[in-house]
Write a protein that holds these residues in place. Structure first.
Motif, PDB file in Angstrom:
ATOM      1  N   LEU A  64      39.786 -29.049  83.612  1.00 46.99           N
ATOM      2  CA  LEU A  64      39.288 -30.227  84.310  1.00 46.99           C
ATOM      3  C   LEU A  64      40.380 -31.255  84.593  1.00 46.99           C
ATOM      4  O   LEU A  64      40.307 -31.986  85.579  1.00 46.99           O
ATOM      5  CB  LEU A  64      38.156 -30.869  83.505  1.00 46.99           C
ATOM      6  CG  LEU A  64      36.950 -29.947  83.255  1.00 46.99           C
ATOM      7  CD1 LEU A  64      35.934 -30.635  82.362  1.00 46.99           C
ATOM      8  CD2 LEU A  64      36.312 -29.514  84.557  1.00 46.99           C
ATOM      9  N   ARG A  65      41.356 -31.319  83.709  1.00 49.73           N
ATOM     10  CA  ARG A  65      42.487 -32.222  83.920  1.00 49.73           C
ATOM     11  C   ARG A  65      43.730 -31.613  83.285  1.00 49.73           C
ATOM     12  O   ARG A  65      43.640 -30.735  82.430  1.00 49.73           O
ATOM     13  CB  ARG A  65      42.225 -33.601  83.295  1.00 49.73           C
ATOM     14  CG  ARG A  65      41.126 -34.390  83.952  1.00 49.73           C
ATOM     15  CD  ARG A  65      41.181 -35.865  83.552  1.00 49.73           C
ATOM     16  NE  ARG A  65      41.030 -36.070  82.131  1.00 49.73           N
ATOM     17  CZ  ARG A  65      39.852 -36.160  81.500  1.00 49.73           C
ATOM     18  NH1 ARG A  65      38.728 -36.038  82.194  1.00 49.73           N
ATOM     19  NH2 ARG A  65      39.788 -36.360  80.203  1.00 49.73           N
ATOM     20  N   GLY A  66      44.887 -32.112  83.675  1.00 47.30           N
ATOM     21  CA  GLY A  66      46.125 -31.611  83.116  1.00 47.30           C
ATOM     22  C   GLY A  66      46.492 -30.251  83.668  1.00 47.30           C
ATOM     23  O   GLY A  66      46.058 -29.860  84.755  1.00 47.30           O
ATOM     24  N   ALA A  81      45.540 -26.352  87.490  1.00 49.46           N
ATOM     25  CA  ALA A  81      45.595 -27.778  87.785  1.00 49.46           C
ATOM     26  C   ALA A  81      46.993 -28.022  88.320  1.00 49.46           C
ATOM     27  O   ALA A  81      47.777 -27.086  88.464  1.00 49.46           O
ATOM     28  CB  ALA A  81      45.313 -28.607  86.529  1.00 49.46           C
ATOM     29  N   ALA A  82      47.325 -29.259  88.584  1.00 45.55           N
ATOM     30  CA  ALA A  82      48.618 -29.527  89.195  1.00 45.55           C
ATOM     31  C   ALA A  82      49.748 -29.026  88.324  1.00 45.55           C
ATOM     32  O   ALA A  82      49.753 -29.199  87.118  1.00 45.55           O
ATOM     33  CB  ALA A  82      48.768 -31.029  89.428  1.00 45.55           C
ATOM     34  N   GLY A  83      50.732 -28.371  88.937  1.00 46.92           N
ATOM     35  CA  GLY A  83      51.881 -27.878  88.185  1.00 46.92           C
ATOM     36  C   GLY A  83      52.304 -26.523  88.700  1.00 46.92           C
ATOM     37  O   GLY A  83      51.732 -25.986  89.643  1.00 46.92           O
ATOM     38  N   THR A  84      53.305 -25.963  88.067  1.00 47.89           N
ATOM     39  CA  THR A  84      53.803 -24.656  88.462  1.00 47.89           C
ATOM     40  C   THR A  84      53.692 -23.708  87.299  1.00 47.89           C
ATOM     41  O   THR A  84      53.577 -24.115  86.153  1.00 47.89           O
ATOM     42  CB  THR A  84      55.276 -24.744  88.885  1.00 47.89           C
ATOM     43  OG1 THR A  84      56.039 -25.275  87.807  1.00 47.89           O
ATOM     44  CG2 THR A  84      55.440 -25.639  90.100  1.00 47.89           C
ATOM     45  N   ALA A  85      53.717 -22.419  87.583  1.00 51.43           N
ATOM     46  CA  ALA A  85      53.636 -21.413  86.528  1.00 51.43           C
ATOM     47  C   ALA A  85      54.868 -21.485  85.654  1.00 51.43           C
ATOM     48  O   ALA A  85      55.945 -21.872  86.102  1.00 51.43           O
ATOM     49  CB  ALA A  85      53.506 -20.014  87.151  1.00 51.43           C
ATOM     50  N   VAL A  96      46.100 -30.908  78.819  1.00 52.69           N
ATOM     51  CA  VAL A  96      45.006 -30.159  79.421  1.00 52.69           C
ATOM     52  C   VAL A  96      43.673 -30.556  78.784  1.00 52.69           C
ATOM     53  O   VAL A  96      43.575 -30.761  77.577  1.00 52.69           O
ATOM     54  CB  VAL A  96      45.237 -28.637  79.300  1.00 52.69           C
ATOM     55  CG1 VAL A  96      45.183 -28.159  77.848  1.00 52.69           C
ATOM     56  CG2 VAL A  96      44.226 -27.885  80.142  1.00 52.69           C
ATOM     57  N   VAL A  97      42.666 -30.677  79.633  1.00 47.61           N
ATOM     58  CA  VAL A  97      41.283 -30.912  79.213  1.00 47.61           C
ATOM     59  C   VAL A  97      40.453 -29.765  79.759  1.00 47.61           C
ATOM     60  O   VAL A  97      40.478 -29.494  80.966  1.00 47.61           O
ATOM     61  CB  VAL A  97      40.746 -32.253  79.744  1.00 47.61           C
ATOM     62  CG1 VAL A  97      39.273 -32.428  79.373  1.00 47.61           C
ATOM     63  CG2 VAL A  97      41.574 -33.412  79.194  1.00 47.61           C
ATOM     64  N   ARG A 103      31.300 -30.525  82.158  1.00 47.74           N
ATOM     65  CA  ARG A 103      31.881 -31.709  81.546  1.00 47.74           C
ATOM     66  C   ARG A 103      32.996 -31.308  80.601  1.00 47.74           C
ATOM     67  O   ARG A 103      33.040 -30.166  80.134  1.00 47.74           O
ATOM     68  CB  ARG A 103      30.803 -32.489  80.775  1.00 47.74           C
ATOM     69  CG  ARG A 103      29.677 -33.024  81.644  1.00 47.74           C
ATOM     70  CD  ARG A 103      28.661 -33.768  80.810  1.00 47.74           C
ATOM     71  NE  ARG A 103      27.583 -34.315  81.626  1.00 47.74           N
ATOM     72  CZ  ARG A 103      26.548 -34.982  81.132  1.00 47.74           C
ATOM     73  NH1 ARG A 103      26.459 -35.172  79.815  1.00 47.74           N
ATOM     74  NH2 ARG A 103      25.616 -35.447  81.943  1.00 47.74           N
ATOM     75  N   PRO A 104      33.878 -32.242  80.259  1.00 42.58           N
ATOM     76  CA  PRO A 104      34.942 -31.919  79.297  1.00 42.58           C
ATOM     77  C   PRO A 104      34.384 -31.538  77.935  1.00 42.58           C
ATOM     78  O   PRO A 104      33.383 -32.096  77.478  1.00 42.58           O
ATOM     79  CB  PRO A 104      35.740 -33.227  79.221  1.00 42.58           C
ATOM     80  CG  PRO A 104      35.439 -33.947  80.493  1.00 42.58           C
ATOM     81  CD  PRO A 104      34.022 -33.604  80.832  1.00 42.58           C
ATOM     82  N   VAL A 105      35.050 -30.576  77.288  1.00 42.18           N
ATOM     83  CA  VAL A 105      34.698 -30.156  75.936  1.00 42.18           C
ATOM     84  C   VAL A 105      35.825 -30.459  74.955  1.00 42.18           C
ATOM     85  O   VAL A 105      35.595 -30.949  73.850  1.00 42.18           O
ATOM     86  CB  VAL A 105      34.349 -28.651  75.896  1.00 42.18           C
ATOM     87  CG1 VAL A 105      34.129 -28.184  74.461  1.00 42.18           C
ATOM     88  CG2 VAL A 105      33.108 -28.363  76.740  1.00 42.18           C
TER      89      VAL A 105
END
Length: 209
Positions: free
Chosen positions: A78-80, A14-18, A32-33, A38-40
């Motif tokens: 899914l997010r984060g 997802a958005a960001g860097t290592a 983080v999701v 679907r989200p769990v």
């Protein structure tokens, strides 16, 4: 095979860097999701560093296994952000390691094939090394495959409910395996058994709905 070993990509899921390799973080999660279609589970924020034994605790069905699968690349972010440091090896042990009806190789041969350290295995595993894998009990097979994860060259080991199906003696052996490798790599241990995690983990990550 009984366990999957893959190289961490460090790719942005997802958005960001290592994570910065100099920081000691092997895993960095920020809001983080994780899930599938679907989200769990989530949002979660945490870090995992070399030498950590992180107990992932929560009720059954909350998504603990999905979190490990997201780190291993078989569930979705899914997010984060969920970042795994580049050029690090990951070993993943599922809740029920698959054993074929016929496995005409010994425990010693299995460890050699998977690159695990036979000499460092706790004494109580040594007697199983020359036995065929399909002639071990379910608990003995499970403990050997856990050592195949811990005794290899992985930097990050993901163990999903490793105490499942083990009798009290098997749980003692499992605690020995985790103690034998403490400090050499990072380990995430999923369990719904708080007393077990209190014994083996250096810190705990609680997850819930």
């Amino acid at each position: 095979m009984v366990q999957a070993t893959a190289r961490g990509t460090g790719q942005e899921q997802a958005a960001g860097t290592a994570p910065d390799s100099t920081s000691g973080a092997l895993v960095t999660a920020e809001d983080v999701v994780v899930g599938y279609a679907r989200p769990v589970l989530g949002p979660l924020t945490f870090r995992v560093e070399a030498g950590d034994v992180v107990g992932v605790w929560g009720p059954n069905g909350v998504g603990k296994s999905t979190l490990l699968k997201a780190m291993a690349g078989t569930a979705r972010v899914l997010r984060g952000r969920l970042d795994v440091a580049q050029d690090r090896r990951i070993a993943y042990q599922s809740q029920q390691p698959v054993r074929l009806p016929e496995m005409p190789l010994t425990g010693r041969e299995l460890l050699a094939y998977l690159g695990a350290d036979e000499s460092g295995a706790p004494q109580r595993l040594q007697g199983w090394l020359d036995q065929r894998m399909d002639r071990l009990s379910g608990g003995q097979f499970q403990l050997l495959t856990i050592w195949a994860c811990l005794g290899g060259d992985a930097d990050l080991v993901l163990l999903d409910e490793p105490s499942n199906n083990l009798d009290p003696q098997g749980v003692e052996v499992l605690a020995e395996l985790l103690a034998a490798r403490r400090g050499r790599e990072a380990v995430l241990v999923v369990s719904h058994e708080a007393p077990f995690l209190e014994r083996v983990a250096t810190r705990r990550l609680e997850v819930g709905p």
